[in-house]
Structures are given as structure tokens and as C-alpha cells.
Design an enzyme around this catalytic site. Structure first.
Site, PDB file in Angstrom:
ATOM      1  N   SER A 176     -24.248   5.301  27.894  1.00 32.05           N
ATOM      2  CA  SER A 176     -23.842   5.707  29.233  1.00 32.05           C
ATOM      3  C   SER A 176     -24.387   7.108  29.533  1.00 32.05           C
ATOM      4  O   SER A 176     -25.578   7.306  29.582  1.00 32.05           O
ATOM      5  CB  SER A 176     -22.315   5.655  29.350  1.00 32.05           C
ATOM      6  N   LYS A 228     -11.652   9.549  52.971  1.00 36.95           N
ATOM      7  CA  LYS A 228     -11.300  10.689  52.131  1.00 36.95           C
ATOM      8  C   LYS A 228     -10.662  10.198  50.838  1.00 36.95           C
ATOM      9  O   LYS A 228     -10.875  10.760  49.770  1.00 36.95           O
ATOM     10  CB  LYS A 228     -10.339  11.629  52.881  1.00 36.95           C
TER      11      LYS A 228
END
Length: 347
Positions: A176, A228
Site C-alpha cells: 500500500s 462537507k
């Protein structure tokens, strides 16, 4: 009178204890302030010299006295010859500095906080290294936060931009975010059973909304901006929010793949960007790595032609830092085990 005597003695003991305690607090406070002001120190180790000492120690036990004397004689002759050649080159102005291999250790945590030391180590190397030198980063990381490992990868790119060869060695795992760093290198060497890959993005979040409703607890969240907050731990998540969150994950995944394509154009990214991991033996067939070798073998081979120097930037840690590191290591160990068994890990 006896009461006053005992009371005075008790008072003296109390005052002594209070003063001693205050003194200890003052020392701790002063130490903490000093620690806060103190910067890290660069530790430079001569790995070539360490390897030479090991060789000499083993040789000393293996050879007979006669053979050892003969070897010492030959070594002295070789040193005199080299010194003579160096002096001649210096007089003629043709002497060249010995190429060097600078070695950095990077063992990354979830938030890649080790990048603060990495940037100092790289800066130190770039101040003295030339194109004939090389940098080896011994990398170990199961990944973590994408933006943190993105910064770590950018630090490694500074070496490439200075036209200094960069090699990444993976002895255990570079997955990763770890592979996000590794792919920047000119060359990746991996131990046969090292774990490589996990080119994917994952995010997990619990939701307690039903629990709150069951217990008659209301949760309010006010935002300005439609997205948001896409998913929340305590509010009721919507399909629209989930879709937006998934869109953001896909965007991050695309950036991750583009980053790998830029640095390893020979790699078929789409075939390996599935979130899977591979052992070194399989990774080399997929072009995820370039050769199978441990960092020890790489250093020993390089030592025949280059002077090997270890670079480490360290800050002396206080008690609070040590406790924080212990807690962080515990979390990392747990997450690493989860990742190894379930291949679940944040990118």
C-alpha cells in the site's frame, strides 16, 4: 513540651518532603523544556568499517598464527601500495573520491510520522552526495494514510531529482503506502518472501446511529457545503453520501495508479492494482520488483566497490514520547496482523 517537639519534627519532615517533591517537579519541567528545545542529531556510521572488523575478527579465529602473520603482512603491503597510488593521483590532480552507498532505514507507521526524520536524512545526503554515489533505503511498511505516504514518496523523489541512483530494499513488507514509496526507486530489491503490492484504497468507519436511536439519543450535525461530511459515525448515512465517499476513494486509487505508472512504466498497473499482495518470488514476475535479494546481501556486494555509510536522524525521546511510541507500536502491530490475515488495511 513533648507535643511541640513532635509537632516541630513532623513539620520539618513535611517541609522536607514538599521541597524534595518541588525539586523533582522542577527538574522534570526543566528537562521537558530542554527536550522541547533540543533538535535531533544526525548519526553517521561507517558500515564498511564495521564489516571489516567482523571479517578480521572471524579471520583471526580461523587462521593459524603463521597464516595470520602472513595475511597481516600482505594487508600492510596492500595498504602501502594504495597510499602510494593515492598520493600520486593527488599530485597529478587525477584523484577521485571513493563512491559511496548511503544507507537509510525507514520503518513506517500508519501515519508515516517517520517522514520527519527521513527528510533530514535525505537533506544531509544531498549536501554531500554526487552522481557516482547511491542511496539505499531499507523500507518496511504495511501502509497507512495516503497523504502521509505521499509526502514520504516525495522525499524520495528529491534523491532522483538530484540524479543520484536510488535503490529500495524490502526485507519484510512494502505494501500500500509502502509500495507507493518503493516504486519511486530506480531499482527495487526484495527478499523472496517479502510482501509487496496492495495497490488499493480502503476506508472503514463504524456507525452508531441505530444505537443512539434505540436509546433515544438525538444527534445533530451542521455543515456548510453539500459534501462537507459524506459519512458520519453518529448520524444517519445516505446513499448519496456513500456514493460520494466511494467516488473519492476511486479518485485516490486513480492517483495511486498514475503515480506507479509514472515511476514504473514497464509495469502493467491495471493487472496488479486490485488490492492484492504478492510474495517477492511472484512480485518479480509481475515487474513489481527488479531482483530477489536481502538488504544484507546488497550491502555486502556494494561494499566491494563502494564505501557504505549509514545515515540516521534521531531525537532523544522523553517519557511521554516513549509511552506514545509504545502505544503506536501496539496499534501498528494489531493493524499489521489484521492486514496479514484479512488483507484489510487503510491506504
Amino acid at each position: 513540651m513533648e507535643f511541640l517537639y513532635e509537632y516541630g519534627l513532623f513539620l520539618a519532615k513535611t517541609i522536607t518532603f514538599v521541597l524534595a517533591f518541588a525539586g523533582i517537579v522542577a527538574i522534570i519541567a526543566a528537562s521537558a523544556m530542554k527536550q522541547a528545545q533540543k533538535k535531533g542529531e544526525l548519526e553517521v556510521s561507517d558500515i564498511s568499517e564495521q564489516l571489516k572488523d567482523i571479517e578480521e575478527e572471524v579471520t583471526h579465529h580461523l587462521l593459524s598464527k603463521e597464516a595470520l602473520k602472513e595475511k597481516e603482512k600482505q594487508d600492510k603491503k596492500a595498504e602501502k601500495l594504495k597510499a602510494k597510488e593515492d598520493k600520486k593521483a593527488a599530485d597529478e590532480g587525477t584523484n577521485k573520491s571513493e563512491p559511496k552507498l548511503f544507507v537509510i532505514d525507514f520503518k513506517g507507521s500508519i501515519d508515516a510520522k517517520e517522514v520527519s526524520a527521513l527528510r533530514e536524512e535525505i537533506t544531509a545526503i544531498l549536501m554531500v552526495a554526487t552522481a557516482q554515489d547511491e542511496v539505499l533505503v531499507k523500507l518496511e511498511s504495511s501502509g497507512g494514510m495516503a497523504h502521509c505516504y505521499g509526502l514520504a514518496a516525495s522525499q524520495l523523489e528529491r534523491i532522483k531529482q538530484a540524479n543520484i541512483p536510488l535503490t529500495i530494499s524490502v526485507d519484510k513488507v512494502a505494501a500500500s503506502g509502502g509500495y507507493m514509496m518503493a516504486c519511486v526507486a530506480d531499482k527495487i530489491v526484495s527478499a523472496p518472501f517479502a510482501i509487496v503490492g496492495s495497490i488499493g484504497v480502503i476506508a472503514q468507519i463504524p456507525n452508531f446511529n441505530k444505537v443512539l436511536k434505540k436509546n433515544d439519543v438525538e444527534f445533530e450535525q451542521l455543515t456548510a457545503g453539500e459534501f462537507k461530511r459524506t459519512l458520519t459515525m453518529f448520524g444517519e448515512n445516505t446513499d448519496k453520501g456513500r456514493e460520494k465517499f466511494k467516488e473519492e476513494l476511486e479518485e485516490m486509487h486513480d492517483l495511486f495508479k498514475a503515480h506507479i505508472k509514472e515511476h514504473r512504466p514497464e509495469l502493467d498497473v491495471e493487472s496488479v492494482a486490485t488490492g492484492e499482495t504478492w510474495l517477492g518470488k511472484k512480485a518479480i514476475a509481475l515487474n513489481l520488483v527488479d531482483s530477489l535479494m536481502t538488504s544484507d546481501d546488497y550491502i555486502c556486494q556494494a561494499n566491494k566497490e563502494k564505501k557504505v555509510i549509514g545515515i540516521k536522524y534521531a531525537v532523544k525521546k522523553g517519557l511521554a514520547d516513549k509511552l506514545s511510541k509504545a502505544a503506536s507500536m501496539s496499534i501498528d502491530n494489531v493493524m499489521s496482523k489484521l492486514w496479514q490475515h484479512n488483507r484489510i488495511f487503510p491506504s
